[in-house]
Design a protein around this motif. Structure first.
Motif, mmCIF file in Angstrom:
data_model
loop_
_atom_site.group_PDB
_atom_site.id
_atom_site.type_symbol
_atom_site.label_atom_id
_atom_site.label_comp_id
_atom_site.label_asym_id
_atom_site.label_seq_id
_atom_site.Cartn_x
_atom_site.Cartn_y
_atom_site.Cartn_z
ATOM 1 N N THR A 4 -8.773 6.988 -10.402
ATOM 2 C CA THR A 4 -9.383 5.659 -10.532
ATOM 3 C C THR A 4 -9.335 4.956 -9.181
ATOM 4 O O THR A 4 -8.278 4.933 -8.540
ATOM 5 C CB THR A 4 -8.584 4.818 -11.568
ATOM 6 O OG1 THR A 4 -8.485 5.583 -12.766
ATOM 7 C CG2 THR A 4 -9.236 3.489 -11.849
ATOM 8 N N THR A 5 -10.466 4.422 -8.751
ATOM 9 C CA THR A 5 -10.491 3.702 -7.471
ATOM 10 C C THR A 5 -10.342 2.208 -7.708
ATOM 11 O O THR A 5 -11.058 1.639 -8.541
ATOM 12 C CB THR A 5 -11.819 3.982 -6.733
ATOM 13 O OG1 THR A 5 -11.928 5.391 -6.567
ATOM 14 C CG2 THR A 5 -11.876 3.302 -5.380
ATOM 15 N N ILE A 6 -9.397 1.611 -6.990
ATOM 16 C CA ILE A 6 -9.257 0.150 -7.056
ATOM 17 C C ILE A 6 -10.320 -0.443 -6.133
ATOM 18 O O ILE A 6 -10.382 -0.098 -4.946
ATOM 19 C CB ILE A 6 -7.833 -0.275 -6.628
ATOM 20 C CG1 ILE A 6 -6.827 0.280 -7.646
ATOM 21 C CG2 ILE A 6 -7.723 -1.785 -6.500
ATOM 22 C CD1 ILE A 6 -5.404 0.269 -7.158
ATOM 23 N N LEU B 171 -0.824 1.197 -1.774
ATOM 24 C CA LEU B 171 -1.948 2.048 -1.349
ATOM 25 C C LEU B 171 -1.713 2.641 0.035
ATOM 26 O O LEU B 171 -2.662 3.030 0.714
ATOM 27 C CB LEU B 171 -3.262 1.257 -1.360
ATOM 28 C CG LEU B 171 -3.719 0.696 -2.715
ATOM 29 C CD1 LEU B 171 -5.102 0.065 -2.585
ATOM 30 C CD2 LEU B 171 -3.736 1.763 -3.786
ATOM 31 N N GLY B 172 -0.464 2.695 0.472
ATOM 32 C CA GLY B 172 -0.174 3.271 1.787
ATOM 33 C C GLY B 172 -0.940 2.531 2.870
ATOM 34 O O GLY B 172 -1.015 1.295 2.867
ATOM 35 N N TYR C 118 -3.945 2.190 3.227
ATOM 36 C CA TYR C 118 -5.140 1.500 2.725
ATOM 37 C C TYR C 118 -4.795 0.112 2.162
ATOM 38 O O TYR C 118 -5.682 -0.639 1.769
ATOM 39 C CB TYR C 118 -5.832 2.346 1.649
ATOM 40 C CG TYR C 118 -6.363 3.655 2.193
ATOM 41 C CD1 TYR C 118 -7.653 3.746 2.710
ATOM 42 C CD2 TYR C 118 -5.557 4.796 2.225
ATOM 43 C CE1 TYR C 118 -8.125 4.938 3.233
ATOM 44 C CE2 TYR C 118 -6.019 5.989 2.750
ATOM 45 C CZ TYR C 118 -7.301 6.054 3.255
ATOM 46 O OH TYR C 118 -7.763 7.236 3.780
ATOM 47 N N GLY D 231 -1.157 12.632 10.547
ATOM 48 C CA GLY D 231 -0.343 13.827 10.778
ATOM 49 C C GLY D 231 -1.054 15.044 10.216
ATOM 50 O O GLY D 231 -2.002 14.917 9.433
ATOM 51 N N TYR D 232 -0.593 16.207 10.625
ATOM 52 C CA TYR D 232 -1.197 17.467 10.153
ATOM 53 C C TYR D 232 -0.102 18.371 9.629
ATOM 54 O O TYR D 232 1.045 18.304 10.101
ATOM 55 C CB TYR D 232 -1.891 18.195 11.305
ATOM 56 C CG TYR D 232 -3.099 17.489 11.861
ATOM 57 C CD1 TYR D 232 -4.386 17.832 11.449
ATOM 58 C CD2 TYR D 232 -2.961 16.484 12.811
ATOM 59 C CE1 TYR D 232 -5.498 17.193 11.968
ATOM 60 C CE2 TYR D 232 -4.073 15.837 13.336
ATOM 61 C CZ TYR D 232 -5.334 16.198 12.911
ATOM 62 O OH TYR D 232 -6.433 15.557 13.426
ATOM 63 N N TRP E 135 -3.847 20.932 6.464
ATOM 64 C CA TRP E 135 -4.013 19.645 5.759
ATOM 65 C C TRP E 135 -3.751 18.498 6.723
ATOM 66 O O TRP E 135 -2.982 18.649 7.682
ATOM 67 C CB TRP E 135 -3.022 19.588 4.593
ATOM 68 C CG TRP E 135 -3.029 18.313 3.820
ATOM 69 C CD1 TRP E 135 -3.901 17.962 2.823
ATOM 70 C CD2 TRP E 135 -2.120 17.205 3.963
ATOM 71 N NE1 TRP E 135 -3.577 16.701 2.348
ATOM 72 C CE2 TRP E 135 -2.497 16.223 3.027
ATOM 73 C CE3 TRP E 135 -1.017 16.961 4.796
ATOM 74 C CZ2 TRP E 135 -1.823 15.013 2.893
ATOM 75 C CZ3 TRP E 135 -0.348 15.740 4.667
ATOM 76 C CH2 TRP E 135 -0.757 14.791 3.719
ATOM 77 N N GLY F 213 -3.051 14.046 6.736
ATOM 78 C CA GLY F 213 -2.812 12.847 5.932
ATOM 79 C C GLY F 213 -2.478 11.683 6.829
ATOM 80 O O GLY F 213 -2.223 11.853 8.028
ATOM 81 N N ARG G 158 -0.017 8.579 7.631
ATOM 82 C CA ARG G 158 1.273 7.927 7.352
ATOM 83 C C ARG G 158 1.069 6.421 7.450
ATOM 84 O O ARG G 158 0.560 5.934 8.460
ATOM 85 C CB ARG G 158 2.318 8.309 8.403
ATOM 86 C CG ARG G 158 2.591 9.785 8.529
ATOM 87 C CD ARG G 158 3.661 10.006 9.598
ATOM 88 N NE ARG G 158 3.815 11.391 9.942
ATOM 89 C CZ ARG G 158 3.111 12.023 10.879
ATOM 90 N NH1 ARG G 158 2.192 11.368 11.576
ATOM 91 N NH2 ARG G 158 3.324 13.296 11.124
#
Ligand SMILES: Cc1cc2nc3c(=O)[nH]c(=O)nc-3n(C[C@H](O)[C@H](O)[C@H](O)COP(=O)(O)OP(=O)(O)OC[C@H]3O[C@@H](n4cnc5c(N)ncnc54)[C@H](O)[C@@H]3O)c2cc1C
Length: 197
Positions: free
Chosen positions: A48-50, A79-80, A82, A101-102, A178, A180, A182
Motif C-alpha cells: 500500500t502506498t501512502i 518511511l525511512g 522517504y 549502499g550496495y 542489491w 538500498g 539508508r
C-alpha cells in the motif's frame, strides 16, 4: 578470528574482536515479529502506498493511501529516507537524507573458506556477514538522492573485499546485487519521539 581468514592472514596487520557484538537476520526478525503482532490482533495492510497525510489545524486526521483513507488514534512516521518529503508537506522538517549502499548476497561454495560471523574490512568500510548458507557483503556510502540505479563500478568495489579476504568461499558470478537507501541524520542518531502538540 574467523578460521577462514587463515587463508589470507598474511594480508592482515591487526584487528579488533568485539565479542559482545551480534549479527542477526533482519528479514527473519521482522517477519517473526509481524507474526507475533498478528497473533496479538495487529492487522498489517501490505503493498500500500501512502499518498498524503491529511491535516486539520495542527492535527493529522487521516492518511490517504492507494487502498483508501485510514484514520487512527495516533500516526507514526517510519518511511525511512522517504519520511523527509512526506513530513515537509505538513510543515515538519527532519534532517534525514538517503545515503545509498550496495550489497551482494552470494551462495557459499566452500564452507571452510567462508566467514563464520561478521567481519568488517575497515580499509574499504565493507561488512562481510554469514547468513546461513550465504555470504552478504555490504558497504558504500553514495550521496545520489533517491536514485536506485545499480552501478557496476560499486559492485566491483564490494567484490574486491570478499575476493581479497575470503577468495575461495563463493562464486561471485552467482551473487545477487542489491541497493538500498539508508535514512541518515547528520550525526547518525535516529529521530524518535512525539512531534509538537
Ligand atoms: C547496503 C546496506 C547495508 C546495510 N547494512 C546494515 C547492517 O549491516 N546493519 C544495520 O544495522 N543496518 C544496515 N543498513 C541500514 C538499515 O538497512 C537501515 O538503517 C534500516 O533499513 C532503516 O529502517 P527504516 O525502517 O527506518 O527505513 P527503511 O528500511 O528505509 O524502510 C522504509 C520503508 O518505507 C517504505 N515507504 C517509503 N515511502 C512510502 C510510501 N509513500 N508509502 C508506503 N511505504 C513507503 C519503503 O518502501 C520502505 O519499505 C544497511 C543499509 C544498506 C542500504
Amino acid at each position: 578470528m574467523s578460521q577462514a581468514l587463515h587463508h589470507t592472514i598474511h594480508k592482515i596487520v591487526g584487528g579488533l574482536q568485539l565479542p559482545n557484538d551480534e549479527t542477526g537476520n533482519c528479514h527473519t526478525f521482522v517477519t517473526k515479529l509481524a507474526k507475533e503482532c498478528e497473533n496479538l490482533g495487529v492487522k498489517f495492510v501490505m503493498d500500500t502506498t501512502i499518498q498524503q497525510l491529511n491535516e486539520q489545524g495542527n492535527e493529522i486526521v487521516s492518511v490517504s493511501t492507494s487502498k483508501g483513507e485510514f484514520t487512527a488514534d495516533a500516526y507514526l512516521m517510519a518511511l525511512g529516507s522517504y519520511s523527509t518529503h512526506m513530513l515537509a508537506n505538513i510543515g515538519i522538517r527532519v534532517p534525514v537524507y538517503p545515503v545509498k549502499g550496495y550489497s551482494l548476497t552470494i551462495p557459499i561454495d566452500d564452507f571452510t573458506a567462508a566467514p563464520e560471523s561478521t567481519v568488517m574490512d575497515e580499509t574499504y568500510k565493507v561488512a562481510i556477514t554469514r547468513l546461513g548458507d550465504k555470504i552478504r557483503v555490504g558497504g558504500t556510502a553514495e550521496i545520489s538522492a533517491y536514485n536506485l540505479a545499480l552501478l557496476e563500478k560499486r559492485r566491483k568495489n564490494i567484490e574486491f573485499s570478499i575476493a581479497d579476504l575470503f577468495p575461495h568461499a563463493a562464486d561471485l558470478g552467482k551473487a545477487e546485487f542489491w541497493t538500498g537507501l539508508r535514512p541518515m541524520t547528520p550525526d547518525g542518531t535516529p529521530i524518535l519521539g512525539k512531534t509538537k502538540d
